[in-house]
Design a protein around this motif. Structure first.
Motif, short mmCIF file in Angstrom:
data_model
loop_
_atom_site.label_atom_id
_atom_site.label_comp_id
_atom_site.label_asym_id
_atom_site.label_seq_id
_atom_site.Cartn_x
_atom_site.Cartn_y
_atom_site.Cartn_z
N ASP A 79 -45.90 14.45 66.07
CA ASP A 79 -44.44 14.45 66.12
C ASP A 79 -43.99 14.07 67.54
OD1 ASP A 79 -41.77 14.94 66.20
OD2 ASP A 79 -41.88 16.92 65.25
N ALA A 80 -43.69 12.80 67.72
CA ALA A 80 -43.37 12.29 69.05
C ALA A 80 -42.13 12.98 69.62
CB ALA A 80 -43.17 10.79 69.01
N GLN A 81 -41.11 13.17 68.76
CA GLN A 81 -39.88 13.74 69.29
C GLN A 81 -40.09 15.14 69.85
OE1 GLN A 81 -37.18 11.77 69.83
NE2 GLN A 81 -36.66 13.56 71.08
N SER A 82 -40.90 15.94 69.15
CA SER A 82 -41.07 17.29 69.68
C SER A 82 -41.96 17.27 70.93
CB SER A 82 -41.59 18.26 68.61
OG SER A 82 -42.91 17.96 68.27
N MET A 83 -42.87 16.30 71.00
CA MET A 83 -43.64 16.18 72.25
C MET A 83 -42.71 15.82 73.41
SD MET A 83 -47.04 13.91 73.28
CE MET A 83 -48.26 14.57 72.17
N ILE A 84 -41.81 14.87 73.15
CA ILE A 84 -40.85 14.48 74.20
C ILE A 84 -40.00 15.68 74.60
CG2 ILE A 84 -38.79 13.05 74.65
CD1 ILE A 84 -40.12 10.88 72.87
N ASN A 85 -39.56 16.45 73.60
CA ASN A 85 -38.74 17.62 73.91
C ASN A 85 -39.50 18.63 74.78
OD1 ASN A 85 -36.69 16.50 72.40
ND2 ASN A 85 -37.13 17.73 70.55
N ASN A 86 -40.75 18.89 74.40
CA ASN A 86 -41.55 19.84 75.18
C ASN A 86 -41.72 19.37 76.62
OD1 ASN A 86 -41.98 21.54 73.06
ND2 ASN A 86 -43.93 20.59 72.45
N ILE A 87 -42.01 18.09 76.75
CA ILE A 87 -42.27 17.57 78.10
C ILE A 87 -41.01 17.65 78.96
CG2 ILE A 87 -42.82 15.49 79.42
CD1 ILE A 87 -44.77 14.70 77.17
N THR A 88 -39.89 17.23 78.38
CA THR A 88 -38.67 17.17 79.20
C THR A 88 -38.09 18.56 79.48
OG1 THR A 88 -37.44 16.66 77.18
CG2 THR A 88 -38.01 14.81 78.60
N ASP A 89 -38.65 19.60 78.84
CA ASP A 89 -38.26 20.96 79.19
C ASP A 89 -38.96 21.44 80.47
OD1 ASP A 89 -36.47 21.38 77.23
OD2 ASP A 89 -37.87 22.35 75.83
N MET A 90 -39.99 20.69 80.88
CA MET A 90 -40.76 21.14 82.03
C MET A 90 -40.03 20.78 83.34
SD MET A 90 -44.73 20.40 81.15
CE MET A 90 -44.75 18.99 80.10
N PRO A 91 -40.16 21.65 84.34
CA PRO A 91 -39.53 21.34 85.63
C PRO A 91 -40.34 20.28 86.38
CG PRO A 91 -40.72 23.40 85.79
CD PRO A 91 -40.85 22.94 84.35
N ALA A 92 -39.68 19.59 87.29
CA ALA A 92 -40.39 18.59 88.10
C ALA A 92 -41.28 19.31 89.10
CB ALA A 92 -39.39 17.71 88.83
N GLU A 93 -42.35 18.67 89.48
CA GLU A 93 -43.21 19.23 90.51
C GLU A 93 -42.71 18.75 91.85
OE1 GLU A 93 -47.43 18.36 90.07
OE2 GLU A 93 -47.42 19.60 88.26
N ARG B 40 -33.49 13.23 86.11
CA ARG B 40 -34.19 13.85 84.98
C ARG B 40 -33.61 13.33 83.65
NH1 ARG B 40 -38.68 15.58 86.03
NH2 ARG B 40 -38.60 14.37 87.90
N ASP B 41 -33.53 12.02 83.57
CA ASP B 41 -32.89 11.35 82.46
C ASP B 41 -33.82 11.33 81.24
OD1 ASP B 41 -31.96 9.39 80.65
OD2 ASP B 41 -30.98 8.28 82.27
N LYS B 42 -33.42 12.08 80.21
CA LYS B 42 -34.28 12.23 79.03
C LYS B 42 -34.38 10.93 78.22
CE LYS B 42 -35.17 15.15 75.03
NZ LYS B 42 -34.83 16.38 74.30
N SER B 43 -33.30 10.18 78.17
CA SER B 43 -33.38 8.96 77.35
C SER B 43 -34.23 7.90 78.05
CB SER B 43 -31.98 8.44 77.01
OG SER B 43 -31.39 7.85 78.14
N ALA B 44 -34.17 7.86 79.37
CA ALA B 44 -35.06 6.95 80.09
C ALA B 44 -36.52 7.35 79.86
CB ALA B 44 -34.75 6.98 81.59
N PHE B 45 -36.76 8.65 79.84
CA PHE B 45 -38.12 9.12 79.59
C PHE B 45 -38.56 8.74 78.18
CE2 PHE B 45 -41.26 12.19 78.08
CZ PHE B 45 -42.25 12.00 79.02
N THR B 46 -37.65 8.84 77.23
CA THR B 46 -37.98 8.47 75.85
C THR B 46 -38.40 6.99 75.77
OG1 THR B 46 -36.39 10.12 75.13
CG2 THR B 46 -37.13 8.55 73.48
N GLN B 47 -37.70 6.15 76.54
CA GLN B 47 -38.08 4.74 76.59
C GLN B 47 -39.49 4.58 77.14
OE1 GLN B 47 -36.16 2.41 75.44
NE2 GLN B 47 -34.05 2.48 76.22
#
Lengths: 232, 208
Positions: A79-93, B40-47
């Motif tokens: 499930d790509a969308q949920s992987m993307i969601n999980n990843i983008t919930d993480m803080p930047a290092e 931290r642009d999520k749509s750019a990351f999606t691309q």
């Protein structure tokens, strides 16, 4: 001047991440001292990246799950969308952890600073035979054994040959054998075709990767089996 | 010999640019990475994800022959892209090289965990993400040239690639190559000749 370099095949495998950690580390140590190989590695990496990520439609039909860019959204076997969601919930290092404290080892009272690539490698307790000291690098790579080997001034290793291969990366000092003199940074590969008897007038420290035990070739030295396993 | 060599490689580069395959849209990728880094642009990351993830998945499936681990490589690589986007420095190299490095490092650590049961994550010591800039201390070697030739040389049969790479990139003599490849010198010479004829064909160099 550094005269011995890894072959290009080895550099390509290195760039692809296909070599064991021990050999990869040896190449890294060499590249840090050899701008020519370092630049070659950078070029090969660019090349590997371009080949890997080339914008080609050949992806279609290669993987059974990945049907590639037919529509707007590629298909995955997860499930790509949920992987993307999980990843983008993480803080930047935000902080970059660069640990610059040098690691060192003391062999027979001489302290050596070790290359950065060895920072997270654990070392075994040093052992000694005659003018040789050795500390194992605990990488757990099966039949491939890696060590730090020190030859004290005036010391030598009896003439031997190899069943497998022996990679020696000279870290400090110099040694010579019947093929010539070596300096820090030299990347020396020996296999069953070679016989040599390295000796060091002023002492040296080497990083060694050996794939099989050593064979001593001269009569009396056959009694030196303990040294063979010591070096392996 | 030296003169022949360099005039030949000049000929090769003179004609090579036209035969390169279409470049990747590095500008788009840089824009997306910057958007992730700065806002931290999520749509750019999606691309970025949809551009790279399928490719990473294919590569890791062939390297690891295990779907779960291949997915792990995608997850880990793309997580690092998200978390470290601000560390990407356009002036130090192409974004594809940066992401390739992350993928290679992640794969290396996973394989090492599998083979040696070690979780020491040595990849970042072997290939540090912070030092990727080229050292320019060699005025005589032309890296652009070398890179472009490499992509054409890859199209040669394996045994011809070996001699060409040994001869032109490692600057080995034909005798050294023969010894190194365990072949008669005559074979090395004829492979070299065949490879050059083929290269000329690939590069579109006419008889001059």
């Amino acid at each position: 001047m550094i005269n011995h370099h890894p072959k290009i095949e080895l550099l390509i495998q290195y760039v692809n991440g296909e070599l064991p950690a021990s050999i990869s580390a040896g190449i890294k140590i060499h590249a840090d001292l050899c701008p020519k190989c370092n630049n070659q590695i950078i070029e090969l990496t660019k090349h590997a990246a371009e080949t890997s990520f080339a914008q080609e439609d050949t992806l279609v039909g290669i993987g059974s799950e990945v049907l590639s860019l037919k529509g707007d959204e590629p298909e995955y076997n997860f499930d790509a969308q949920s992987m993307i969601n999980n990843i983008t919930d993480m803080p930047a290092e935000t902080e970059l952890k660069v640990d610059d404290t040098p690691v060192s080892i003391t062999l027979r009272g001489v302290e050596y600073e070790l290359p950065n690539v060895m920072k997270h490698m654990s070392l075994g307790k040093p052992a000694q035979i005659g003018k040789l000291s050795r500390s194992r690098i605990l990488l757990d790579e099966g039949h491939i054994h890696s060590s730090l080997l020190r030859i004290e001034a005036g010391g030598s290793i009896p003439e031997h040959t190899h069943n497998g291969y022996e990679i020696t990366l000279l870290l400090e000092g110099s040694f010579k054998d019947d093929m010539g003199e070596y300096v820090a940074g030299d990347f020396i590969v020996l296999d069953g075709k070679h016989q040599h008897q390295p000796m060091s007038e002023l002492g040296c420290l080497c990083y060694t990767v050996v794939s099989d035990s050593l064979h001593f070739t001269q009569g009396i030295n056959k009694l030196l089996n303990p040294i063979g396993s010591f070096i392996y | 010999m030296q003169v022949v060599q360099s005039s030949l490689s000049n000929k090769i580069t003179g004609h090579i640019i036209s035969s390169m395959h279409s470049p990747i849209e590095n500008t788009d990728i840089c824009l997306w990475l910057n958007a992730v880094a700065t806002s931290r642009d999520k749509s750019a990351f999606t691309q970025l994800f949809h551009f790279f993830a399928p490719k990473i998945l294919n590569i890791s499936k062939s390297k690891l022959s295990n779907k779960t681990l291949a997915n792990e490589v995608v997850q880990e690589t793309m997580s690092n892209v998200w978390k470290k986007a601000h560390l990407f420095d356009e002036s130090k190299g192409a974004p594809t090289t940066w992401i390739y490095t992350i993928m290679r490092n992640v794969t290396f650590d996973i394989l090492r965990k599998l083979q040696s049961n070690k979780e020491d994550n040595l990849s970042d010591d072997i290939w540090p993400m912070v030092e990727m800039a080229e050292v320019d201390d060699e005025p005589f070697s032309d890296h652009l040239e070398q890179k472009q030739i490499l992509s054409v040389i890859d199209k040669l049969p394996q045994n011809q690639q070996e001699v060409i790479k040994g001869f032109y990139f490692m600057e080995m003599s034909q005798e050294q190559l023969a010894q190194h490849l365990d072949l008669p010198v005559g074979t090395v010479k004829s492979r070299l000749r065949l490879a050059l004829i083929k290269l000329r064909g690939l590069l579109g160099v006419n008889n001059d």
